[in-house]
Design an enzyme around this catalytic site. Structure first.
Site, PDB file in Angstrom:
ATOM      1  N   GLY A 182      33.811  -9.632 -36.632  1.00 22.07           N
ATOM      2  CA  GLY A 182      33.260 -11.052 -36.766  1.00 22.07           C
ATOM      3  C   GLY A 182      32.050 -11.433 -36.245  1.00 22.07           C
ATOM      4  O   GLY A 182      31.820 -12.427 -36.441  1.00 22.07           O
ATOM      5  N   GLY A 184      29.112 -10.316 -36.088  1.00 25.96           N
ATOM      6  CA  GLY A 184      27.616  -9.870 -36.889  1.00 25.96           C
ATOM      7  C   GLY A 184      26.803 -11.056 -37.220  1.00 25.96           C
ATOM      8  O   GLY A 184      27.297 -12.293 -37.582  1.00 25.96           O
ATOM      9  N   CYS A 187      27.614 -11.789 -40.933  1.00 31.40           N
ATOM     10  CA  CYS A 187      28.898 -11.525 -41.226  1.00 31.40           C
ATOM     11  C   CYS A 187      29.735 -12.859 -41.543  1.00 31.40           C
ATOM     12  O   CYS A 187      29.108 -13.694 -40.603  1.00 31.40           O
ATOM     13  CB  CYS A 187      29.457 -10.809 -39.846  1.00 31.40           C
ATOM     14  SG  CYS A 187      31.567 -11.083 -39.885  1.00 31.40           S
TER      15      CYS A 187
HETATM   16  P1  5GP Z   1      24.443  -7.709 -35.594  1.00 35.40           P
HETATM   17  O1  5GP Z   1      23.734  -6.600 -34.820  1.00 35.40           O
HETATM   18  O2  5GP Z   1      23.519  -7.849 -37.025  1.00 35.40           O
HETATM   19  O3  5GP Z   1      24.680  -9.247 -35.210  1.00 35.40           O
HETATM   20  O4  5GP Z   1      25.637  -6.867 -36.380  1.00 35.40           O
HETATM   21  C1  5GP Z   1      25.583  -5.800 -37.089  1.00 35.40           C
HETATM   22  C2  5GP Z   1      27.109  -5.543 -37.601  1.00 35.40           C
HETATM   23  O5  5GP Z   1      27.755  -6.544 -38.117  1.00 35.40           O
HETATM   24  C3  5GP Z   1      27.174  -4.151 -38.296  1.00 35.40           C
HETATM   25  O6  5GP Z   1      26.932  -3.199 -37.420  1.00 35.40           O
HETATM   26  C4  5GP Z   1      28.351  -4.317 -38.928  1.00 35.40           C
HETATM   27  O7  5GP Z   1      29.575  -4.181 -37.913  1.00 35.40           O
HETATM   28  C5  5GP Z   1      28.712  -5.836 -39.108  1.00 35.40           C
HETATM   29  N1  5GP Z   1      28.482  -6.151 -40.620  1.00 35.40           N
HETATM   30  C6  5GP Z   1      27.427  -6.030 -41.218  1.00 35.40           C
HETATM   31  N2  5GP Z   1      27.588  -6.208 -42.678  1.00 35.40           N
HETATM   32  C7  5GP Z   1      28.619  -7.177 -42.553  1.00 35.40           C
HETATM   33  C8  5GP Z   1      29.340  -7.691 -43.505  1.00 35.40           C
HETATM   34  O8  5GP Z   1      28.767  -7.957 -44.870  1.00 35.40           O
HETATM   35  N3  5GP Z   1      30.483  -8.494 -43.175  1.00 35.40           N
HETATM   36  C9  5GP Z   1      30.787  -8.056 -41.987  1.00 35.40           C
HETATM   37  N4  5GP Z   1      31.989  -8.883 -41.610  1.00 35.40           N
HETATM   38  N5  5GP Z   1      30.335  -7.627 -40.995  1.00 35.40           N
HETATM   39  C10 5GP Z   1      29.310  -6.854 -41.266  1.00 35.40           C
END
Ligand code: 5GP
Length: 348
Positions: A182, A184, A187
């Site tokens: 959660g 991300g 996300c």
């Molecule tokens: P960020 O670095 O952009 O904050 O987080 C990246 C991570 O978000 C990814 O490695 C993956 O674990 C998660 N993530 C990517 N796409 C999605 C999505 O559509 N839904 C959710 N719940 N998590 C995502």
């Protein structure tokens, strides 16, 4: 129903306390790490920062650019078999690139085929088994299955956010457990389901569980600044994975959109409607999208961002007197804060 009242922390809730040290400049700091994993003893040496296996970030081009800095890329799972084979055949042995797969039969079959075509001397040495929810029995048995089929790979698996599930995955065959539900940038799981765990506490608790078993963890998601990466390492993460911070660059693929003379790039979650329309023929009726799509300013070559990350993490080490990245967590004291940044001139 039960309520846990102990406070759990996110990156935004803390700062790292500076400490006296004998370090004079950040150039004295080594931010590479060496690991030997629990199941696979092949030594790892590099900068443990990973570009996420999202199709807008985990590209071949990203892998080539980041490996110049000994950084890691987790490839997305949507290339063709022949493309993986060609890429891995040409991959220098010193570069660390993860092949990613989900737990569907289709992903498994594709992985076996890629491995088969690459042959016994396969250049795929790092594999990431990825599910939004790493708590299912099906996920654990899939990890076991991949581990027993490929004893020679370094296996990363996730995502989870608690110590007991970290232990379970390590015992099932994971070398590195991926932590984060959660946090991300694209996300929407927390919004859609109410499920999640503050990321810094998840890192601290899962790292403690993993290290007790000679396992490792990768903090995945929620880093919005280089300072957050330093906090993740300070909390005990062995690797830190990022999507949003690596998005919007030349190496990401995706077209550049011009609006009011400003350039933007589209970035979306892998469980967003955009991704499901692209790869799964739409959002299946039994599920809801748990990701969103955003337009982010175009940021040019990833080289500048890589330099920023290296410089920032090195500087964090200098502030607490960690000569090497591995010392950072031992020298980290977090202080809880009510304010992170002075935003009088804006948020950037
Ligand atoms: P960020 O670095 O952009 O904050 O987080 C990246 C991570 O978000 C990814 O490695 C993956 O674990 C998660 N993530 C990517 N796409 C999605 C999505 O559509 N839904 C959710 N719940 N998590 C995502």
């Amino acid at each position: 129903m039960r309520i846990e009242t102990e406070i759990k922390l996110d990156f935004k809730d803390v700062l790292i306390r500076p400490k006296r040290s004998t370090l004079n400049t950040r150039s004295e700091v080594d931010i590479s790490r060496e690991f030997s994993f629990r199941h696979n003893k092949r030594p790892y040496h590099g900068i443990p920062v990973i570009a996420a296996n999202m199709d807008t970030v985990g590209t071949f081009e990203m892998a080539k650019a980041l490996s110049q800095h000994q950084m890691v890329t987790a490839l997305h799972k949507h290339y063709e078999i022949s493309q993986y084979v060609e890429f891995f055949r040409a991959l220098p042995t010193s570069n660390v690139v993860f092949y990613s797969l989900g737990i569907s039969e289709r992903d498994e079959e594709k992985f076996h085929q890629v491995m088969q075509q690459l042959g016994t001397m396969s250049a795929i040495r790092h594999v990431c088994v990825d599910a939004a929810n790493g708590y299912t029995e099906k996920f654990v048995s899939f990890v076991q299955k991949i581990r027993s089929a490929y004893p020679d790979i370094v296996l990363m698996a996730g995502n989870v956010v608690t110590g007991e599930m970290t232990e379970e995955l390590i015992l099932a065959g994971a070398d590195i457990v991926k932590v984060g539900i959660g946090p991300g940038s694209v996300c929407t799981t927390r919004k859609m389901t109410g499920v999640g765990y503050p990321q810094l506490s998840a890192i601290i608790e899962c790292a403690d569980a993993a290290h007790g078993l000679e396992g490792h963890i990768c903090a995945d998601g929620g880093c919005t600044t280089v300072g957050d990466i330093a906090k993740a390492f300070g909390g005990g993460a062995d690797f830190v994975m990022m999507g949003g911070m690596f998005a919007g660059h030349d190496e990401c693929g995706g077209e550049i959109i011009v609006r009011d003379e400003q350039k933007f790039v589209c970035f979306y979650g892998m469980s967003s409607k955009t991704a499901m329309d692209k790869y799964a023929g739409g959002v299946a009726t039994y599920r809801a999208a748990e990701g969103k799509e955003v337009l982010i300013p175009y940021r040019g070559a990833v080289e500048n961002t890589a330099q920023e990350i290296l410089g920032g993490v090195r500087s964090a080490c200098t502030y607490v007197g960690a000569r090497r990245l591995r010392e950072l967590s031992k020298r980290t004291t977090f202080i809880r804060v009510t304010q992170q940044l002075n935003e009088v001139f804006g948020k950037s």
